[in-house]
Every structure is written in structure tokens, then in C-alpha cells.
Design a protein around this motif. Structure first.
Motif, PDB file in Angstrom:
ATOM      1  N   ALA A  86       0.450  -1.078  -0.043  1.00  0.00           N
ATOM      2  CA  ALA A  86      -0.055  -0.008   0.278  1.00  0.00           C
ATOM      3  C   ALA A  86       0.505   0.882  -0.171  1.00  0.00           C
ATOM      4  N   TYR A 122      -3.013  -1.048  -7.639  1.00  0.00           N
ATOM      5  CA  TYR A 122      -3.171  -1.543  -6.232  1.00  0.00           C
ATOM      6  C   TYR A 122      -3.353  -0.634  -4.158  1.00  0.00           C
ATOM      7  N   ASP A 164      -3.933   1.336  -3.130  1.00  0.00           N
ATOM      8  CA  ASP A 164      -5.386   1.673  -1.526  1.00  0.00           C
ATOM      9  C   ASP A 164      -5.512  -0.388  -1.148  1.00  0.00           C
ATOM     10  N   ASN A 165      -5.409  -0.908  -1.712  1.00  0.00           N
ATOM     11  CA  ASN A 165      -6.051  -2.045  -0.735  1.00  0.00           C
ATOM     12  C   ASN A 165      -5.026  -2.345   0.106  1.00  0.00           C
ATOM     13  N   PRO A 166      -4.948  -2.091   1.554  1.00  0.00           N
ATOM     14  CA  PRO A 166      -4.220  -2.269   2.390  1.00  0.00           C
ATOM     15  C   PRO A 166      -3.653  -3.326   2.869  1.00  0.00           C
ATOM     16  N   LEU A 167      -4.034  -4.546   1.817  1.00  0.00           N
ATOM     17  CA  LEU A 167      -3.601  -5.884   2.543  1.00  0.00           C
ATOM     18  C   LEU A 167      -3.308  -6.206   0.897  1.00  0.00           C
ATOM     19  N   PHE A 168      -2.714  -4.886   0.143  1.00  0.00           N
ATOM     20  CA  PHE A 168      -2.236  -5.735  -1.289  1.00  0.00           C
ATOM     21  C   PHE A 168      -0.555  -6.499  -0.892  1.00  0.00           C
ATOM     22  N   ASP A 178      -2.315 -12.771  -3.518  1.00  0.00           N
ATOM     23  CA  ASP A 178      -3.598 -13.191  -3.461  1.00  0.00           C
ATOM     24  C   ASP A 178      -4.117 -14.236  -3.096  1.00  0.00           C
ATOM     25  N   ARG A 238      -2.598 -14.282   0.759  1.00  0.00           N
ATOM     26  CA  ARG A 238      -3.467 -13.447   1.415  1.00  0.00           C
ATOM     27  C   ARG A 238      -4.450 -14.220   1.774  1.00  0.00           C
ATOM     28  N   GLU A 246      -1.157  -3.391   9.542  1.00  0.00           N
ATOM     29  CA  GLU A 246      -1.805  -2.010   8.547  1.00  0.00           C
ATOM     30  C   GLU A 246      -1.062  -1.338   8.359  1.00  0.00           C
TER      31      GLU A 246
END
Length: 198
Positions: A98, A105, A107-111, A141, A144, A156
Motif C-alpha cells: 500500500a 493496487y 489503495d488496498n491495505p491488504l495488498f 493473492d 493473503r 496495517e
């Protein structure tokens, strides 16, 4: 790119007085050592192999503290101002994608792409990345999904937002090698894949 990325990371960690070791995992595509010429890139397998080498190499010499961070970084990622993200002890997983400047990508904190910090225990518990993802994309992906399925802790990236990851890759992302067409189907087979097989 490799020299610039390693030099920047080394300088950052030296300034933080943080002991560190770099391991570079590179895919051999010359038909020797069991490789097949023309085989598509397999990032997950390479990262698993680097993790296995790091832990086995360090454990043989009793140099691996029980609590330490493993940072998986693409060779074209240059960290700037991310000392705390790299050095604060990680309990589970710390995705830093992030903080990747200009990444669609981000904007995705879980990228989980680009740069990912992990603890030894957490990465081992989920069996690492899948080994069966050839081509660009999907392995992060799947990892995750494994982590969330196992309810592992995920940090985070916002506390480290003072820093950034700079992409050193000169070519536009759309021109990079073909994406993995089986990114979602590959999740179904993750239980049969293991970081230990790297």
C-alpha cells in the motif's frame, strides 16, 4: 535495479543499526539443474526457496534468532523512510504494498505484492507461497487468502505511511510478462503446496 535496491535497503538498515542479510533468489532458465528452458517466471517458488535457504543456512550456524523479520522484496523496489516497517518485530504478516508509489493496487491495505514482511513462525504455519503459479500475478493473492483463512495477524501499513516504496522498473506495468490465468483456481490446491518443497 538489484544493486540500487540492495544499496538503498542496506543504507537504510545500517543507519538504523539493524543487523541484516540479503539473499537473492533468481530463476535459472538454462536447462541445467533440472530447469526447463522457456519456463514462465514463478515468484512464489523463488520466495519459498529463498526463505528455505535463509532458515536452513542460519539454523545450521545458529545465527537465526527465534524472533526476527523476513522481508520479501521484489528486486525493483526501493524503500525510502521505511526503517520502522522493516525493523519493528512482526508477529504475523506486514504487507507494505500500500506504500508503493504509483501502484494501482496501493489503495488496498491488504495488498501482499511488492514488499512483504513476515515472521518465521507465521510464514511456516501457512506453508508459504504456492509453488504452482507461473507467470505474473496471483501468488500474493493466494498467500493473503491462506493467511486470512488461518486467521493470522496482519499489520496495517498506515503506521509506516511516512515512507514509500519506489518502483525502479522502467517499463510500463501493462507491458510486463503475461499474467497468471489460474490465479483463483490455484487457491484450491494450496494445501498440497508447501514452502518446505522449495
Amino acid at each position: 535495479q538489484l544493486h540500487r535496491s540492495v544499496s538503498a535497503t542496506h543504507a537504510m538498515l545500517e543507519a538504523a543499526r539493524q543487523p541484516h542479510t540479503f539473499i537473492v533468489a533468481e530463476q535459472v532458465d538454462d536447462g541445467k539443474h533440472g530447469s526447463t528452458p522457456g519456463t514462465a517466471f514463478n515468484r512464489g517458488f523463488l520466495l519459498n526457496a529463498g526463505f528455505a535457504y535463509a532458515t536452513e543456512h542460519a539454523l545450521r550456524r545458529r545465527r537465526l534468532p527465534r524472533r526476527c523479520n523476513f522481508i520479501f522484496a521484489d528486486v525493483d523496489m526501493e524503500p525510502r523512510g521505511l526503517e520502522s516497517a522493516y525493523t519493528q518485530l512482526i508477529d504475523g504478516f506486514r504487507p507494505l504494498g500500500a506504500l508503493w508509489e504509483g501502484c494501482p493496487y496501493a489503495d488496498n491495505p491488504l495488498f501482499f505484492g511488492g514488499v512483504l514482511g513476515v515472521s518465521y513462525d507465521a510464514f511456516s504455519e501457512v506453508d508459504g507461497f504456492p509453488n504452482n503459479y507461473y507467470g505474473w500475478g496471483g501468488e500474493e493473492d493466494c498467500l493473503r487468502w491462506r493467511v486470512q483463512n488461518a486467521r493470522m495477524p496482519i499489520d496495517e501499513p498506515l503506521p509506516f505511511a511516512a515512507g514509500v516504496l519506489v518502483d525502479l522498473e522502467p517499463q510500463p506495468r501493462a507491458e510486463r510478462q503475461e499474467k497468471n490465468a489460474l490465479r483463483w483456481e490455484g487457491k484450491l490446491a494450496w494445501r498440497s503446496e508447501s514452502a518446505e518443497r522449495a
